[in-house]
Design a protein around this motif. Structure first.
Motif, PDB file in Angstrom:
ATOM      1  N   ASN A 170       3.694  16.674  -1.931  1.00  0.00           N
ATOM      2  CA  ASN A 170       2.556  16.543  -2.833  1.00  0.00           C
ATOM      3  C   ASN A 170       1.752  15.344  -2.501  1.00  0.00           C
ATOM      4  OD1 ASN A 170       5.159  17.709  -3.885  1.00  0.00           O
ATOM      5  ND2 ASN A 170       4.019  18.130  -5.626  1.00  0.00           N
ATOM      6  N   VAL A 171       2.154  14.380  -2.333  1.00  0.00           N
ATOM      7  CA  VAL A 171       1.351  13.021  -1.981  1.00  0.00           C
ATOM      8  C   VAL A 171       0.515  13.264  -0.607  1.00  0.00           C
ATOM      9  CG1 VAL A 171       1.645  10.785  -0.941  1.00  0.00           C
ATOM     10  CG2 VAL A 171       3.128  11.686  -2.956  1.00  0.00           C
ATOM     11  N   ARG A 172       1.248  14.257   0.498  1.00  0.00           N
ATOM     12  CA  ARG A 172       0.088  14.329   1.557  1.00  0.00           C
ATOM     13  C   ARG A 172      -0.978  15.185   1.059  1.00  0.00           C
ATOM     14  NH1 ARG A 172       5.188  15.508   5.811  1.00  0.00           N
ATOM     15  NH2 ARG A 172       5.783  13.216   6.390  1.00  0.00           N
ATOM     16  N   ILE A 173      -0.738  16.144   0.502  1.00  0.00           N
ATOM     17  CA  ILE A 173      -1.793  17.078   0.147  1.00  0.00           C
ATOM     18  C   ILE A 173      -2.818  16.314  -0.713  1.00  0.00           C
ATOM     19  CG2 ILE A 173      -2.370  19.230  -1.105  1.00  0.00           C
ATOM     20  CD1 ILE A 173       0.396  20.307  -0.717  1.00  0.00           C
ATOM     21  N   ARG A 180       0.674  -1.044   0.100  1.00  0.00           N
ATOM     22  CA  ARG A 180      -0.026   0.151   0.199  1.00  0.00           C
ATOM     23  C   ARG A 180       0.912   1.322  -0.062  1.00  0.00           C
ATOM     24  NH1 ARG A 180      -2.064   3.716   3.239  1.00  0.00           N
ATOM     25  NH2 ARG A 180      -3.989   4.662   3.011  1.00  0.00           N
ATOM     26  N   ILE A 181       0.521   2.441  -0.764  1.00  0.00           N
ATOM     27  CA  ILE A 181       1.444   3.347  -0.986  1.00  0.00           C
ATOM     28  C   ILE A 181       0.485   4.459  -0.891  1.00  0.00           C
ATOM     29  CG2 ILE A 181       2.866   4.957  -2.405  1.00  0.00           C
ATOM     30  CD1 ILE A 181       3.890   2.062  -3.797  1.00  0.00           C
ATOM     31  N   GLU A 182       0.516   5.609  -0.041  1.00  0.00           N
ATOM     32  CA  GLU A 182      -0.256   6.766   0.036  1.00  0.00           C
ATOM     33  C   GLU A 182      -0.028   7.531  -1.157  1.00  0.00           C
ATOM     34  OE1 GLU A 182      -0.849   9.663   3.725  1.00  0.00           O
ATOM     35  OE2 GLU A 182       0.976   9.911   2.821  1.00  0.00           O
ATOM     36  N   GLY A 183      -1.232   8.129  -1.705  1.00  0.00           N
ATOM     37  CA  GLY A 183      -1.114   8.750  -2.853  1.00  0.00           C
ATOM     38  C   GLY A 183      -0.887   8.164  -4.114  1.00  0.00           C
ATOM     39  N   LEU A 236      -1.537   9.700  -7.639  1.00  0.00           N
ATOM     40  CA  LEU A 236      -0.762  10.666  -7.983  1.00  0.00           C
ATOM     41  C   LEU A 236       0.786  10.089  -8.360  1.00  0.00           C
ATOM     42  CD1 LEU A 236       0.133  13.656  -8.401  1.00  0.00           C
ATOM     43  CD2 LEU A 236       0.741  13.559  -5.736  1.00  0.00           C
ATOM     44  N   ILE A 237       1.121   9.143  -7.671  1.00  0.00           N
ATOM     45  CA  ILE A 237       2.271   8.578  -8.184  1.00  0.00           C
ATOM     46  C   ILE A 237       2.240   7.945  -9.317  1.00  0.00           C
ATOM     47  CG2 ILE A 237       3.843   6.495  -7.768  1.00  0.00           C
ATOM     48  CD1 ILE A 237       3.378   7.429  -4.472  1.00  0.00           C
ATOM     49  N   ASP A 238       1.056   7.212  -9.602  1.00  0.00           N
ATOM     50  CA  ASP A 238       1.046   6.373 -10.966  1.00  0.00           C
ATOM     51  C   ASP A 238       1.130   7.548 -12.121  1.00  0.00           C
ATOM     52  OD1 ASP A 238       1.141   3.821  -9.870  1.00  0.00           O
ATOM     53  OD2 ASP A 238      -1.226   3.876  -9.880  1.00  0.00           O
ATOM     54  N   LEU A 239       0.503   8.510 -12.045  1.00  0.00           N
ATOM     55  CA  LEU A 239       0.582   9.602 -12.840  1.00  0.00           C
ATOM     56  C   LEU A 239       1.956  10.134 -13.136  1.00  0.00           C
ATOM     57  CD1 LEU A 239      -1.079  11.718 -14.718  1.00  0.00           C
ATOM     58  CD2 LEU A 239      -1.229  13.240 -12.726  1.00  0.00           C
ATOM     59  N   VAL A 240       2.671  10.572 -11.996  1.00  0.00           N
ATOM     60  CA  VAL A 240       3.884  10.738 -12.249  1.00  0.00           C
ATOM     61  C   VAL A 240       4.656   9.877 -12.903  1.00  0.00           C
ATOM     62  CG1 VAL A 240       6.156  11.329 -10.924  1.00  0.00           C
ATOM     63  CG2 VAL A 240       4.035  12.453 -10.404  1.00  0.00           C
ATOM     64  N   LEU A 265      -2.566  21.185  -8.089  1.00  0.00           N
ATOM     65  CA  LEU A 265      -1.470  20.297  -7.445  1.00  0.00           C
ATOM     66  C   LEU A 265      -0.609  19.239  -8.601  1.00  0.00           C
ATOM     67  CD1 LEU A 265      -0.239  19.150  -4.808  1.00  0.00           C
ATOM     68  CD2 LEU A 265      -1.996  17.464  -4.697  1.00  0.00           C
ATOM     69  N   ILE A 266      -1.435  18.895  -9.510  1.00  0.00           N
ATOM     70  CA  ILE A 266      -0.702  17.798 -10.678  1.00  0.00           C
ATOM     71  C   ILE A 266       0.214  18.940 -11.314  1.00  0.00           C
ATOM     72  CG2 ILE A 266      -1.128  16.945 -12.801  1.00  0.00           C
ATOM     73  CD1 ILE A 266      -3.797  15.944 -11.404  1.00  0.00           C
ATOM     74  N   GLU A 267      -0.014  20.194 -11.548  1.00  0.00           N
ATOM     75  CA  GLU A 267       0.790  21.032 -12.442  1.00  0.00           C
ATOM     76  C   GLU A 267       1.672  21.321 -11.794  1.00  0.00           C
ATOM     77  OE1 GLU A 267       0.119  25.041 -14.819  1.00  0.00           O
ATOM     78  OE2 GLU A 267      -0.709  25.070 -12.755  1.00  0.00           O
ATOM     79  N   GLU A 268       1.845  21.615 -10.178  1.00  0.00           N
ATOM     80  CA  GLU A 268       2.839  22.124  -9.330  1.00  0.00           C
ATOM     81  C   GLU A 268       3.866  20.436  -9.322  1.00  0.00           C
ATOM     82  OE1 GLU A 268       1.449  23.123  -5.625  1.00  0.00           O
ATOM     83  OE2 GLU A 268       0.420  24.858  -6.466  1.00  0.00           O
ATOM     84  N   THR A 269       3.594  19.699  -9.269  1.00  0.00           N
ATOM     85  CA  THR A 269       4.052  18.427  -9.119  1.00  0.00           C
ATOM     86  C   THR A 269       5.008  18.073 -10.561  1.00  0.00           C
ATOM     87  OG1 THR A 269       2.549  17.141  -7.635  1.00  0.00           O
ATOM     88  CG2 THR A 269       4.134  15.734  -8.666  1.00  0.00           C
ATOM     89  N   HIS A 270       4.110  18.406 -11.638  1.00  0.00           N
ATOM     90  CA  HIS A 270       4.949  18.319 -12.895  1.00  0.00           C
ATOM     91  C   HIS A 270       6.125  19.421 -13.092  1.00  0.00           C
ATOM     92  CE1 HIS A 270       5.195  19.494 -17.278  1.00  0.00           C
ATOM     93  NE2 HIS A 270       5.176  18.037 -17.434  1.00  0.00           N
TER      94      HIS A 270
END
Length: 205
Positions: free
Chosen positions: A180-183, A2-5, A8-12, A51-56
């Motif tokens: 990013n993951v926590r948010i 199990r991985i938090e977020g 989002l991680i899969d998207l990255v 959040l996605i844009e900031e991560t990118h």
């Protein structure tokens, strides 16, 4: 595992090198966050595109300076018990040093040579393989578990180690996405709580 977020991680991990370098990838897709909302659900959802844009943007910025990023040498890598195609590409990794600076949620680029330019990625003829550190062993700092963006052709890697050049595999630090993951997790937790409240209210009524 199990991985938090995980969403989002899969998207990255699914972004190609071209997409990571494209500063306009999310241009026009992220609107201004309003000051008033029609519902609590709209409030939570309004932050997700930003959040996605900031991560990118963070990943795009870091990849342009990889030539000066910390590098670790990988001496051993093998699929874990949780490994399953096509998405659960978990690997156990041993690093050459006894002390590792890598921590969970670090993103690393995997390459068979120390990169000095963006197009220097290459592992078993597959360009741009990125991974996220999922777990670090506190008793053995040089042992980590990663989730990779693509399956690694380990037989080619083992063959490389047998030749005279003693080529190896390297992990190049890119960025850490803990915040990013926590948010992301908090936003989706809020949406899930709203769904539970809605279901309960329907049951009661």
């Amino acid at each position: 595992m199990r991985i938090e977020g995980r969403d989002l991680i899969d998207l990255v991990l699914c972004w190609s090198l071209e997409e990571v370098l494209d500063v306009d990838l999310y241009k026009g897709q992220v609107g201004t966050i309003p000051t008033e909302f029609d519902s609590t659900s709209d409030y939570f959802k309004s932050f997700i595109p930003s959040l996605i844009e900031e991560t990118h943007a963070a990943l795009s910025s870091s990849i342009k300076t990889l030539w000066r990023s910390p590098v670790v040498e990988i001496t051993y890598i093998a699929p874990t018990a949780e490994f399953e195609l096509p998405n659960n590409l978990f690997y156990k990794v041993h690093l050459s040093t006894d002390e590792s600076s890598l921590i969970p949620k670090d993103l690393i680029a995997l390459t068979d040579k120390r990169p000095n330019r963006v197009d220097g990625f290459n592992i078993t003829n597959e360009p741009y393989v990125v991974a996220i550190v999922c777990k670090a062993d506190p008793d053995r700092p040089n042992v980590i578990t990663i989730l990779a963006s693509k399956p690694l052709l380990l037989e080619n890697l083992h063959q490389m180690r047998k030749n005279e050049k003693r080529e190896s595999l390297f992990g190049v630090y890119m960025t850490n996405i803990t915040t990013n993951v926590r948010i992301w997790h908090s936003l989706h937790l809020g949406l899930q709580d709203l769904e539970r409240v809605t279901v309960l209210s329907l049951v009661v009524s």
